[in-house]
Design an enzyme around this catalytic site. Structure first.
Site, PDB file in Angstrom:
ATOM      1  N   SER A 106      36.007  -7.298 -13.067  1.00  0.00           N
ATOM      2  CA  SER A 106      36.847  -6.947 -11.911  1.00  0.00           C
ATOM      3  C   SER A 106      36.265  -7.299 -10.547  1.00  0.00           C
ATOM      4  O   SER A 106      36.984  -7.240  -9.541  1.00  0.00           O
ATOM      5  CB  SER A 106      37.200  -5.463 -11.931  1.00  0.00           C
ATOM      6  OG  SER A 106      38.243  -5.241 -12.851  1.00  0.00           O
TER       7      SER A 106
ATOM      8  N   LYS B 195      37.711  -0.970  -2.018  1.00  0.00           N
ATOM      9  CA  LYS B 195      38.718  -0.935  -3.079  1.00  0.00           C
ATOM     10  C   LYS B 195      39.278   0.485  -3.172  1.00  0.00           C
ATOM     11  O   LYS B 195      38.521   1.459  -3.049  1.00  0.00           O
ATOM     12  CB  LYS B 195      38.049  -1.329  -4.396  1.00  0.00           C
ATOM     13  CG  LYS B 195      38.979  -1.465  -5.590  1.00  0.00           C
ATOM     14  CD  LYS B 195      38.172  -1.865  -6.823  1.00  0.00           C
ATOM     15  CE  LYS B 195      39.048  -2.196  -8.004  1.00  0.00           C
ATOM     16  NZ  LYS B 195      38.249  -2.601  -9.187  1.00  0.00           N
TER      17      LYS B 195
ATOM     18  N   SER C 249      40.276  -6.720 -11.158  1.00  0.00           N
ATOM     19  CA  SER C 249      41.129  -5.771 -10.476  1.00  0.00           C
ATOM     20  C   SER C 249      40.767  -5.565  -9.006  1.00  0.00           C
ATOM     21  O   SER C 249      41.567  -4.988  -8.273  1.00  0.00           O
ATOM     22  CB  SER C 249      41.100  -4.423 -11.203  1.00  0.00           C
ATOM     23  OG  SER C 249      39.833  -3.791 -11.056  1.00  0.00           O
TER      24      SER C 249
END
Ligand code: NAG
Ligand code: NAG
Ligand code: NAG
Ligand code: NAG
Ligand code: NAG
Ligand code: NAG
Ligand code: NAG
Length: 511
Positions: A210, A105, A186
């Site tokens: 997330s 990420k 996310s």
């Protein structure tokens, strides 16, 4: 591993890498970490070939899916290094992730040619002081850093209006099952990319949902570890009290290999990792990948209100079927439970979560920015000013950073914040902790991602496993959550469930 899968792999690689789209469902794309390791060992596959395969898939799929922000220009070199290490000593045993490509990420720092930007142009050109501690552990295990995954910009902590999976650098990430559906966030790009077979494994981060949410919406497995089990140093933060780094992968086993690799003490996140490293069992986590892991486990089905959120009769039916399967596999189900004060916990204003996070974010993002070697922005105020300069873009107007503005207005951990943090601790003690104790539970069960806030405010772990597809074909997960350090039990349960159900299918790319 099944032989036909290996054959597919060989055929796919020898015929031509980019023609593998024509493979049927049982193909290289769905191969696991242990499949790859067997193929490496038998000289049927090299790490370099695997990286080339994924680079091809990214070229083909990513312009549409936007799960990847950047690929590592050195990925092939790293793969060749792993291949050479294996060739030099064929009798040695290598770590599970040796030679395996991993996507990170874009909150997770790498000290290499890749940028680390939270999806924002504000951080483009910044230089991090060092690899994030979890990245160092991956490199030490011989994993290949393939690139950075897209995300909801700033981990969805800048705006109330930006769609999940959107960032100014990454664009709009797409759900590979139903392209018009929410990919959730996310850690959207991490989930999209492993789901669509653009990479073998990935890392996401979670403050509140997330990892668990995008994993469930993209038919992959996500582990949200106990806070502190994995180091947060070098990770663009929201809150040291809630942030955690965890794997997003296609199977429980793959996710467990990753967790085992990245968990542990780190002097740059000393307080939290020192406490949590006591939870790491000797012999690591892979020993809990037990086919009969459900036997004797007491599972609390938390019906109210979570099962009313399912909103799809097909999915509800699947869950009832799953409960039968869990019982058949030896679990003891305690049904119709409710987490005390759940309506307070689910309202972040009432619980205190919003108050605490806003102040914690300002303190920790400012500390992260100050620690950078080079950066165009050095404070939250700088980021806000940067965003205001782009007010011609719809997503970057002032309304698009209401959370930033609220955070900037805070002033450290004062009386309100202390009260909020105490409230969160009390809600956890009187809530999940009491429920688990009263019913002697090993785990609570909810549809994903609705377990997330309960787990978030107490720093508790959770695992989501693919469980169903709704009437439109959008995946749904099942969440197993537990008390701090209960990863071994959660892994046994999640693995037992996965092996009994095998719901994951490759993506359908419906419009
Ligand atoms: C090869 O690996 C084996 C087993 O790990 C080890 O004992 C041996 O020293 C290694 N040899 C070389 C040349 O690295
Ligand atoms: C990192 O960002 C710079 C722009 O500042 C760009 O030139 C470079 O290609 C990016 N790195 C990668 C690996 O994409
Ligand atoms: C770590 O814990 C010590 C002792 O409680 C405390 O003084 C220190 O501020 C903590 N450090 C961080 C970074 O939170
Ligand atoms: C529930 O269904 C309604 C109507 O179909 C839809 O608008 C809503 O988004 C759904 N909610 C969830 C959580 O899927
Ligand atoms: C939680 O519920 C208990 C009773 O079950 C109550 O005494 C307590 O005040 C509640 N806490 C909050 C924060 O609402
Ligand atoms: C959450 O609580 C606040 C404060 O009581 C209230 O104003 C708000 O409407 C609640 N939000 C939801 C979604 O219920
Ligand atoms: C905003 O834009 C102006 C004009 O291009 C520039 O001088 C200024 O440095 C920018 N400010 C920030 C915070 O990026």
């Amino acid at each position: 591993m099944a032989i036909c899968s290996l054959l597919q792999l060989v055929i796919a690689l020898s015929t031509f890498i980019s023609s593998t789209r024509t493979c049927d469902a049982f193909s290289i794309q769905e191969a696991s970490v242990s499949d790859f390791q067997i193929a490496f060992k038998k000289n049927l596959l090299t790490s370099r070939e695997l990286v080339e395969f994924y680079l091809g898939e990214i070229r083909e799929l990513n312009p549409n899916l936007k799960g990847v922000i950047e690929v590592n220009p050195d990925a092939l070199l790293e793969a060749e290094k792993a291949d050479k290490e294996r060739q030099a000593n064929s009798s040695a045993s290598f770590p599970h992730l040796h030679g395996i490509p991993v996507l990170l990420k874009d909150l997770i720092a790498t000290k290499d040619k890749l940028n680390t930007t939270a999806g924002s142009f504000a951080l483009l050109g910044s230089v991090v002081p060092r690899d994030a501690a979890v990245v160092l552990k991956l490199r030490q295990a011989g994993a290949v850093i393939l690139g950075k995954a897209s995300l909801s910009e700033w981990a969805n902590f800048r705006s109330l209006s930006a769609p999940s999976g959107w960032s100014s650098r990454g664009g709009q990430g797409k759900n590979p099952y139903v392209l018009s559906a929410d990919p959730c966030g996310s850690s959207s790009g991490s989930a999209i990319s492993v789901a669509a077979n653009m990479v073998a494994i990935s890392l996401g981060t979670e403050t509140d949902g997330s990892i668990l949410c995008p994993a469930s919406f993209n038919a992959v497995v996500g582990i949200k570890p106990t806070v502190g089990l994995t180091s947060r140093s070098g990770v663009i933060p929201i809150s040291p009290r809630q942030d955690t780094v965890g794997p997003i992968c296609r199977s429980v086993a793959d996710a467990v290999y990753v967790l085992e690799t990245i968990a542990g003490y780190d002097s740059n996140d000393a307080n939290a990792t020192k406490v949590a490293s006591k939870y790491i069992p000797s012999g690591g986590y892979t020993q809990f990948l037990r086919i009969n892991g459900l036997v004797g486990k007491r599972l609390g089905i938390v019906r109210n209100p979570f099962f009313s959120f399912i909103n799809d009769s097909e999915v509800s039916l699947h869950f009832e079927q799953h409960f039968k399967t869990l019982r058949q596999r030896g679990a003891i189900l305690v049904d119709d439970l409710e987490v005390p004060n759940i309506s307070v916990i689910l309202n972040s204003t009432l619980s205190g979560e919003a108050t605490a996070l806003l102040a914690e974010f300002k303190l920790s993002i400012n500390a992260y920015l100050e620690d950078l070697v080079i950066s165009p922005v050095r404070s939250l105020a700088d980021i806000i000013a940067f965003n205001q300069n782009f007010s011609d873009l719809e997503m970057l107007d002032e309304l698009g950073q209401v959370i930033f503005l609220a955070a900037e207005a805070t002033n450290g951990i004062g009386m309100d914040e202390t009260k909020a943090i105490l409230s969160l601790e009390k809600l956890s003690r009187d809530g999940l902790e009491k429920l688990m104790r009263d019913h002697k539970l090993d785990a609570v069960v909810t549809p994903s991602p609705f377990c997330a806030p309960v787990l978030a405010i107490g720093g508790y772990p959770g695992i989501t496993v693919p469980a169903a597809y709704d009437s439109n074909g959008v995946p749904r997960g099942i969440c197993f959550g537990g008390l701090k350090g209960s990863e071994p039990k959660l892994i046994e349960i999640a693995y037992g469930f996965e092996q009994a159900t095998k719901i994951r299918k490759p993506p359908t790319f419906l419009l």
